[in-house]
Design an enzyme around this catalytic site. Structure first.
Site, mmCIF file in Angstrom:
data_model
loop_
_atom_site.group_PDB
_atom_site.id
_atom_site.type_symbol
_atom_site.label_atom_id
_atom_site.label_comp_id
_atom_site.label_asym_id
_atom_site.label_seq_id
_atom_site.Cartn_x
_atom_site.Cartn_y
_atom_site.Cartn_z
ATOM 1 N N ASP A 100 0.840 -1.192 0.000
ATOM 2 C CA ASP A 100 0.000 0.000 0.000
ATOM 3 C C ASP A 100 0.877 1.245 0.000
ATOM 4 O O ASP A 100 2.076 1.170 0.294
ATOM 5 C CB ASP A 100 -0.937 0.008 1.208
ATOM 6 C CG ASP A 100 -0.178 0.112 2.527
ATOM 7 O OD1 ASP A 100 0.708 -0.734 2.761
ATOM 8 O OD2 ASP A 100 -0.446 1.040 3.320
ATOM 9 N N ASP A 131 8.552 3.814 -1.304
ATOM 10 C CA ASP A 131 7.921 3.422 -0.041
ATOM 11 C C ASP A 131 6.563 2.815 -0.340
ATOM 12 O O ASP A 131 5.554 3.509 -0.360
ATOM 13 C CB ASP A 131 7.779 4.662 0.852
ATOM 14 C CG ASP A 131 7.119 4.374 2.174
ATOM 15 O OD1 ASP A 131 7.158 3.218 2.609
ATOM 16 O OD2 ASP A 131 6.569 5.321 2.787
ATOM 17 N N GLU A 162 -0.043 -0.688 5.760
ATOM 18 C CA GLU A 162 0.981 -0.191 6.676
ATOM 19 C C GLU A 162 0.878 1.306 6.883
ATOM 20 O O GLU A 162 1.049 1.804 8.004
ATOM 21 C CB GLU A 162 2.373 -0.553 6.145
ATOM 22 C CG GLU A 162 3.503 -0.300 7.121
ATOM 23 C CD GLU A 162 4.049 1.128 7.091
ATOM 24 O OE1 GLU A 162 4.762 1.513 8.039
ATOM 25 O OE2 GLU A 162 3.764 1.849 6.106
ATOM 26 N N GLU A 163 0.604 2.047 5.833
ATOM 27 C CA GLU A 163 0.661 3.501 5.911
ATOM 28 C C GLU A 163 -0.409 4.087 6.834
ATOM 29 O O GLU A 163 -0.156 5.068 7.538
ATOM 30 C CB GLU A 163 0.539 4.118 4.511
ATOM 31 C CG GLU A 163 1.676 3.772 3.552
ATOM 32 C CD GLU A 163 3.006 4.397 3.934
ATOM 33 O OE1 GLU A 163 3.080 5.093 4.968
ATOM 34 O OE2 GLU A 163 3.979 4.189 3.203
ATOM 35 N N HIS A 426 6.483 10.036 0.881
ATOM 36 C CA HIS A 426 5.340 10.771 1.441
ATOM 37 C C HIS A 426 5.207 12.182 0.857
ATOM 38 O O HIS A 426 4.255 12.880 1.202
ATOM 39 C CB HIS A 426 5.400 10.869 2.975
ATOM 40 C CG HIS A 426 5.264 9.556 3.681
ATOM 41 N ND1 HIS A 426 4.778 9.456 4.964
ATOM 42 C CD2 HIS A 426 5.541 8.293 3.290
ATOM 43 C CE1 HIS A 426 4.767 8.179 5.333
ATOM 44 N NE2 HIS A 426 5.235 7.464 4.334
#
Length: 461
Positions: A100, A131, A162-163, A426
């Protein structure tokens, strides 16, 4: 059909195999990065499931036949897979990554659409490509390098949420047999800078606190009542001003801080990575490693107050702030949160009593680095990048690391991967460098070979 390869022995063989895999690996990485697999509320779950299906397809193509799925409440599917050890004395390694990604943010800040993987000088740009989809492909590439028959047993865990966080963070200790291993590679990190082989050996813990001031039943005219009517926003700002000293260091008693013994970014590198405006000083004193990794950081991450554009000429009756505290890897985050709560509750800015509400906490982590897996990893990273690896830390937390470590307390935990500190994870224009992807793949494949050799009779313990 699995990708065929000869089990590497001479150094030149493994390098040649990895180089031969890179074009297909990058093509498959682009396929995966084109899927907007955002597991946040408000986003369609279909792309997440599409990414899951592609990862399963790629695992099967790399020779993995034992593939399962873990479904937990309000959590995207966790892909599980295993490859049995080739011999009874071979160790088992757990490989972790996640499929994800973060939302793209303001797409106008991107130089190309975030989910249209775009070739750039030396790499590929897309949301989530560093990421952590590059690290997913590192695991798949390592399987391909050994033709699906690695010299160790493997347990693979490829997470889908996870995020945003999920029920999986706390799951491993409830089912430890599913995660049994001798060592684990958590591929959700990368190099301190491109070309500098890096083992991340510590993670800061985290704690949230909300603080608010209530002073009036409602807003009142600032001309008629200002000067005597207690202003909630002024009281809150005065309280927030006590959290740091004149240097910008955290001034809350009871928070642990120590010099960082490893390697850190130089100040000019940090300024460039963080986008610090020219002429603006950095916060705090002491080494950057100490400020970023081995000590506390306090950030006001949210503030409820009238906006500048819409604010009336009135005394503010209520103001609220959310604080995020990052703590030393070895400090109990609950203890650190308690220290911050005590500090705030003792304050009476202008005589106003504050309401302080503790929120979530997450533990930090510090790895033991003197075992056989770390010896094998240091040799593998040296082989991949041609230089001795450095030890660094992460100011961000990875809650699952603690869950896995608790599930398998005897396993060594290694954090390395294809990201680097300049990859814009991000942020807009996230990218992965082809050289970092190649280095991480070579390092992981070499680690599996080195670690297997150390466990053979007569191997280095």
């Amino acid at each position: 059909m699995p990708h065929e390869a000869t089990t590497p022995e001479p150094a030149s063989t493994l390098e040649a195999i990895v180089d031969g895999l890179m074009d297909d690996l990058c093509a498959d990485l682009k396929r995966l990065a084109a899927i907007p697999s955002i597991a946040f509320p408000g986003f369609s779950p279909e792309p997440v499931l599409q990414a899951r299906d592609l990862v399963v397809e790629l695992l099967r193509g790399a020779g993995v036949s034992e593939i399962g799925e873990l479904n937990l409440p309000d959590t995207a599917p966790v892909i599980t897979a295993s490859v049995p050890p080739p011999t009874p004395d071979a160790p088992t390694v757990l490989l972790y990554a996640h499929y994800d990604v973060q939302p793209p943010g303001d797409e106008h800040l991107w130089d190309s659409p975030p989910f249209e993987p775009t070739d750039i000088d030396g790499g590929i740009r897309a949301r989530g490509i560093a990421d952590c989809k590059a690290n997913v492909m590192v695991h798949i590439g390592a399987l391909r390098a050994f033709g699906g028959r690695p010299p160790v047993g493997l347990n693979l865990v490829i997470e889908g949420q996870e995020e945003y966080g999920s029920a999986f963070d706390a799951y491993p200790p409830t089912d430890p047999d599913a995660f049994a291993c001798d060592a684990m590679v958590i591929a959700d990190t990368g190099n301190l800078r491109p070309g500098t082989p890096t083992l991340t050996t510590a993670l800061r813990g985290t704690a949230d606190v909300v603080v608010e001031a209530h002073t009036l039943q409602a807003a009142v005219h600032s001309g008629a009542y200002g000067g005597a009517a207690p202003d909630a926003l002024l009281a809150l700002l005065k309280a927030l001003g006590t959290l740091h000293d004149v240097h910008g260091d955290v001034a809350v008693e009871g928070l642990r801080r120590e010099p960082w013994p490893g390697t850190a970014l130089a100040e000019d590198e940090f300024r460039a990575v963080a986008g610090v405006r020219e002429g603006t000083p950095l916060l705090g004193s002491g080494g950057l490693g100490e400020r970023l990794w081995n000590g506390p950081a306090l950030t006001v991450v949210g503030l409820d107050a009238p906006s500048v554009d819409r604010g009336a000429s009135a005394v503010v009756p209520h103001a609220r702030a959310r604080l995020n505290l990052r703590v030393h890897p070895r400090q109990d985050p609950q203890q650190a949160q308690d220290a911050l709560v005590r500090h705030l509750r003792r304050l009476r800015p202008f005589g106003v009593t504050l309401t302080v509400t503790p929120g979530d906490t997450g533990p930090g982590y510090e790895a033991a680095t003197d075992g056989p897996a770390y010896r094998a990893a240091r040799a593998a990273l040296r082989r991949a990048w041609g230089d001795d690896p450095v030890h660094a830390a992460s100011g961000g937390s990875i809650p699952l690391v603690n869950g896995l470590a608790a599930a398998v307390p005897g396993a060594e935990v290694l954090l390395f991967g294809a990201e680097d500190n300049l990859c814009n994870l991000h942020g807009p224009n996230e990218r992965v460098l082809r050289s970092e992807l190649r280095g991480a793949l070579l390092a992981e494949a070499a680690f599996l070979a080195e670690y297997a050799a150390a466990h053979r009779p007569g191997g280095a313990a």
